[in-house]
Design a protein around this motif. Structure first.
Motif, PDB file in Angstrom:
ATOM      1  N   TRP A  51       0.810  -1.216   0.000  1.00  0.00           N
ATOM      2  CA  TRP A  51       0.000   0.000   0.000  1.00  0.00           C
ATOM      3  C   TRP A  51       0.849   1.275   0.000  1.00  0.00           C
ATOM      4  O   TRP A  51       0.486   2.274  -0.637  1.00  0.00           O
ATOM      5  N   LYS A  52       1.984   1.234   0.671  1.00  0.00           N
ATOM      6  CA  LYS A  52       2.847   2.422   0.681  1.00  0.00           C
ATOM      7  C   LYS A  52       3.465   2.660  -0.692  1.00  0.00           C
ATOM      8  O   LYS A  52       3.522   3.800  -1.178  1.00  0.00           O
ATOM      9  N   GLU A  53       3.929   1.575  -1.337  1.00  0.00           N
ATOM     10  CA  GLU A  53       4.508   1.695  -2.670  1.00  0.00           C
ATOM     11  C   GLU A  53       3.484   2.189  -3.689  1.00  0.00           C
ATOM     12  O   GLU A  53       3.835   2.827  -4.685  1.00  0.00           O
ATOM     13  N   LEU A  54       2.204   1.904  -3.430  1.00  0.00           N
ATOM     14  CA  LEU A  54       1.142   2.354  -4.328  1.00  0.00           C
ATOM     15  C   LEU A  54       0.782   3.820  -4.094  1.00  0.00           C
ATOM     16  O   LEU A  54      -0.057   4.368  -4.822  1.00  0.00           O
ATOM     17  N   GLY A  55       1.386   4.433  -3.078  1.00  0.00           N
ATOM     18  CA  GLY A  55       1.188   5.863  -2.863  1.00  0.00           C
ATOM     19  C   GLY A  55       0.110   6.253  -1.887  1.00  0.00           C
ATOM     20  O   GLY A  55      -0.234   7.437  -1.779  1.00  0.00           O
ATOM     21  N   PHE A  56      -0.422   5.291  -1.144  1.00  0.00           N
ATOM     22  CA  PHE A  56      -1.451   5.625  -0.153  1.00  0.00           C
ATOM     23  C   PHE A  56      -0.807   6.219   1.100  1.00  0.00           C
ATOM     24  O   PHE A  56       0.274   5.800   1.518  1.00  0.00           O
ATOM     25  N   ASP A  57      -1.494   7.175   1.685  1.00  0.00           N
ATOM     26  CA  ASP A  57      -1.020   7.788   2.924  1.00  0.00           C
ATOM     27  C   ASP A  57      -1.493   7.016   4.145  1.00  0.00           C
ATOM     28  O   ASP A  57      -0.878   7.092   5.215  1.00  0.00           O
ATOM     29  N   ALA A  58      -2.582   6.304   4.004  1.00  0.00           N
ATOM     30  CA  ALA A  58      -3.114   5.502   5.103  1.00  0.00           C
ATOM     31  C   ALA A  58      -3.856   4.313   4.521  1.00  0.00           C
ATOM     32  O   ALA A  58      -4.495   4.423   3.466  1.00  0.00           O
ATOM     33  N   ALA A  59      -3.764   3.179   5.195  1.00  0.00           N
ATOM     34  CA  ALA A  59      -4.484   1.982   4.754  1.00  0.00           C
ATOM     35  C   ALA A  59      -4.924   1.192   5.988  1.00  0.00           C
ATOM     36  O   ALA A  59      -4.224   1.149   7.000  1.00  0.00           O
ATOM     37  N   TYR A  60      -6.081   0.594   5.867  1.00  0.00           N
ATOM     38  CA  TYR A  60      -6.674  -0.217   6.929  1.00  0.00           C
ATOM     39  C   TYR A  60      -7.132  -1.520   6.281  1.00  0.00           C
ATOM     40  O   TYR A  60      -7.553  -1.523   5.126  1.00  0.00           O
ATOM     41  N   MET A  61      -7.079  -2.629   7.019  1.00  0.00           N
ATOM     42  CA  MET A  61      -7.503  -3.885   6.405  1.00  0.00           C
ATOM     43  C   MET A  61      -8.805  -4.372   7.025  1.00  0.00           C
ATOM     44  O   MET A  61      -9.024  -4.262   8.229  1.00  0.00           O
ATOM     45  N   GLN A  62      -9.651  -4.931   6.165  1.00  0.00           N
ATOM     46  CA  GLN A  62     -10.899  -5.538   6.609  1.00  0.00           C
ATOM     47  C   GLN A  62     -10.642  -6.979   7.073  1.00  0.00           C
ATOM     48  O   GLN A  62     -10.040  -7.752   6.330  1.00  0.00           O
ATOM     49  N   PRO A  63     -11.120  -7.372   8.244  1.00  0.00           N
ATOM     50  CA  PRO A  63     -11.028  -8.788   8.599  1.00  0.00           C
ATOM     51  C   PRO A  63     -12.046  -9.646   7.848  1.00  0.00           C
ATOM     52  O   PRO A  63     -11.834 -10.828   7.643  1.00  0.00           O
ATOM     53  N   ASN A  64     -13.194  -9.035   7.463  1.00  0.00           N
ATOM     54  CA  ASN A  64     -14.302  -9.742   6.805  1.00  0.00           C
ATOM     55  C   ASN A  64     -14.910 -10.834   7.679  1.00  0.00           C
ATOM     56  O   ASN A  64     -15.651 -11.697   7.182  1.00  0.00           O
ATOM     57  N   HIS A  65     -14.617 -10.795   8.972  1.00  0.00           N
ATOM     58  CA  HIS A  65     -15.145 -11.794   9.899  1.00  0.00           C
ATOM     59  C   HIS A  65     -16.653 -11.649  10.076  1.00  0.00           C
ATOM     60  O   HIS A  65     -17.362 -12.640  10.260  1.00  0.00           O
ATOM     61  N   MET A  66     -17.173 -10.443  10.010  1.00  0.00           N
ATOM     62  CA  MET A  66     -18.593 -10.195  10.259  1.00  0.00           C
ATOM     63  C   MET A  66     -19.467 -10.870   9.213  1.00  0.00           C
ATOM     64  O   MET A  66     -20.596 -11.252   9.490  1.00  0.00           O
ATOM     65  N   PHE A  67     -18.938 -11.036   8.019  1.00  0.00           N
ATOM     66  CA  PHE A  67     -19.759 -11.499   6.900  1.00  0.00           C
ATOM     67  C   PHE A  67     -19.422 -12.913   6.448  1.00  0.00           C
ATOM     68  O   PHE A  67     -19.909 -13.363   5.412  1.00  0.00           O
ATOM     69  N   ASN A  68     -18.569 -13.577   7.202  1.00  0.00           N
ATOM     70  CA  ASN A  68     -18.172 -14.947   6.853  1.00  0.00           C
ATOM     71  C   ASN A  68     -18.203 -15.814   8.106  1.00  0.00           C
ATOM     72  O   ASN A  68     -18.305 -15.321   9.223  1.00  0.00           O
ATOM     73  N   LYS A  69     -18.103 -17.090   7.911  1.00  0.00           N
ATOM     74  CA  LYS A  69     -18.137 -18.032   9.027  1.00  0.00           C
ATOM     75  C   LYS A  69     -16.720 -18.381   9.488  1.00  0.00           C
ATOM     76  O   LYS A  69     -16.403 -19.516   9.789  1.00  0.00           O
ATOM     77  N   TYR A  70     -15.860 -17.359   9.529  1.00  0.00           N
ATOM     78  CA  TYR A  70     -14.505 -17.576  10.007  1.00  0.00           C
ATOM     79  C   TYR A  70     -14.512 -17.847  11.503  1.00  0.00           C
ATOM     80  O   TYR A  70     -15.327 -17.308  12.249  1.00  0.00           O
ATOM     81  N   ASP A  71     -13.560 -18.661  11.939  1.00  0.00           N
ATOM     82  CA  ASP A  71     -13.327 -18.794  13.369  1.00  0.00           C
ATOM     83  C   ASP A  71     -12.702 -17.504  13.873  1.00  0.00           C
ATOM     84  O   ASP A  71     -11.882 -16.892  13.195  1.00  0.00           O
ATOM     85  N   ALA A  72     -13.079 -17.083  15.080  1.00  0.00           N
ATOM     86  CA  ALA A  72     -12.569 -15.820  15.621  1.00  0.00           C
ATOM     87  C   ALA A  72     -11.055 -15.817  15.763  1.00  0.00           C
ATOM     88  O   ALA A  72     -10.432 -14.753  15.823  1.00  0.00           O
ATOM     89  N   ALA A  73     -10.439 -17.008  15.796  1.00  0.00           N
ATOM     90  CA  ALA A  73      -8.983 -17.082  15.919  1.00  0.00           C
ATOM     91  C   ALA A  73      -8.276 -16.465  14.717  1.00  0.00           C
ATOM     92  O   ALA A  73      -7.101 -16.091  14.812  1.00  0.00           O
ATOM     93  N   MET A  74      -8.994 -16.309  13.592  1.00  0.00           N
ATOM     94  CA  MET A  74      -8.369 -15.697  12.423  1.00  0.00           C
ATOM     95  C   MET A  74      -7.960 -14.256  12.687  1.00  0.00           C
ATOM     96  O   MET A  74      -7.092 -13.715  12.003  1.00  0.00           O
ATOM     97  N   LEU A  75      -8.573 -13.636  13.698  1.00  0.00           N
ATOM     98  CA  LEU A  75      -8.223 -12.263  14.022  1.00  0.00           C
ATOM     99  C   LEU A  75      -6.785 -12.149  14.524  1.00  0.00           C
ATOM    100  O   LEU A  75      -6.181 -11.082  14.435  1.00  0.00           O
ATOM    101  N   GLY A  76      -6.234 -13.236  15.025  1.00  0.00           N
ATOM    102  CA  GLY A  76      -4.830 -13.230  15.421  1.00  0.00           C
ATOM    103  C   GLY A  76      -3.924 -13.107  14.200  1.00  0.00           C
ATOM    104  O   GLY A  76      -2.978 -12.316  14.196  1.00  0.00           O
ATOM    105  N   GLU A  77      -4.209 -13.894  13.155  1.00  0.00           N
ATOM    106  CA  GLU A  77      -3.435 -13.804  11.916  1.00  0.00           C
ATOM    107  C   GLU A  77      -3.659 -12.447  11.249  1.00  0.00           C
ATOM    108  O   GLU A  77      -2.725 -11.860  10.686  1.00  0.00           O
ATOM    109  N   PHE A  78      -4.889 -11.974  11.303  1.00  0.00           N
ATOM    110  CA  PHE A  78      -5.210 -10.650  10.765  1.00  0.00           C
ATOM    111  C   PHE A  78      -4.357  -9.580  11.443  1.00  0.00           C
ATOM    112  O   PHE A  78      -3.755  -8.723  10.776  1.00  0.00           O
TER     113      PHE A  78
END
Length: 204
Positions: A53-80
């Protein structure tokens, strides 16, 4: 109001469209900077280009976990959280309408949202740069703020404490709220930032 930043609506770099997409992202951000503005981005979980994201020229970036809309185990938030830390991204909290409106799955949807808040404490992203997905205006956080149901109003209170960096474990499971807490809560935004420990009968 003052325009200060452009937001990139693509949630990943669409390399399937062409091999020039990264260059296009960077060129658009360069134009924004030439106008004295910033550029921000919220890619989906591990979306193409998120680590650059920095190389693409963004000044700020945030990532979506997408946990709310999928049946992911909550443990994925650790990898996130590890990915956000490694590449310097902020985090996005995602709240769906199903958590603030009546429905048979509302309690489990509130619980899924609380996974984000608990994860912030246990995986270290509480208090970091944060964006929110909460639907179109006025938004689901607003709905929670003025809700008469204490379980829905608590979404607002706990989100406020999360953003202040003062939320402590554990955020209560919906079915574990004490009877004393099932009362009419103030129908106004929280004014203070006092730290509190929310207790529940279940482990978090």
């Amino acid at each position: 109001l003052r325009l200060c930043s452009f937001y990139q609506g693509c949630e990943s770099v669409p390399m399937a469209v062409s091999d020039e997409e990264e260059a296009l992202f960077a060129a658009v951000n360069c134009e924004a900077h030439a106008m004295g503005l910033k550029a921000s981005w919220i890619p989906c979980y591990l979306g193409t280009g998120f680590a650059r994201w920095k190389e693409l020229g963004f000044d700020a970036a945030y990532m979506q976990p997408n946990h709310m809309f999928n049946k992911y185990d909550a443990a994925m938030l650790g990898e996130f959280a590890q990915s956000c830390t490694r590449y310097g991204l902020g985090v996005e909290l995602e709240l769906n309408y199903t958590a603030v409106n009546p429905g048979e799955n509302r309690d489990s949807e509130i619980e899924r949202y609380y996974d984000y808040l608990r994860g912030g404490y246990y995986y270290g992203y509480i208090g970091c740069d944060t964006a929110t997905y909460q639907g179109a205006g006025p938004g689901y956080i607003y709905t929670a703020c003025y809700a008469e149901d204490p379980a829905v109003r608590a979404i607002y209170d706990n989100t406020y404490l999360f953003l202040k960096g003062t939320l402590m474990p554990g955020v209560p499971r919906v079915d574990a709220l004490r009877a004393a807490d099932r009362r009419q809560l103030p129908r106004r935004p929280v004014a203070g930032g006092r730290q509190r420990n929310l207790r529940a009968r279940h482990d978090v």
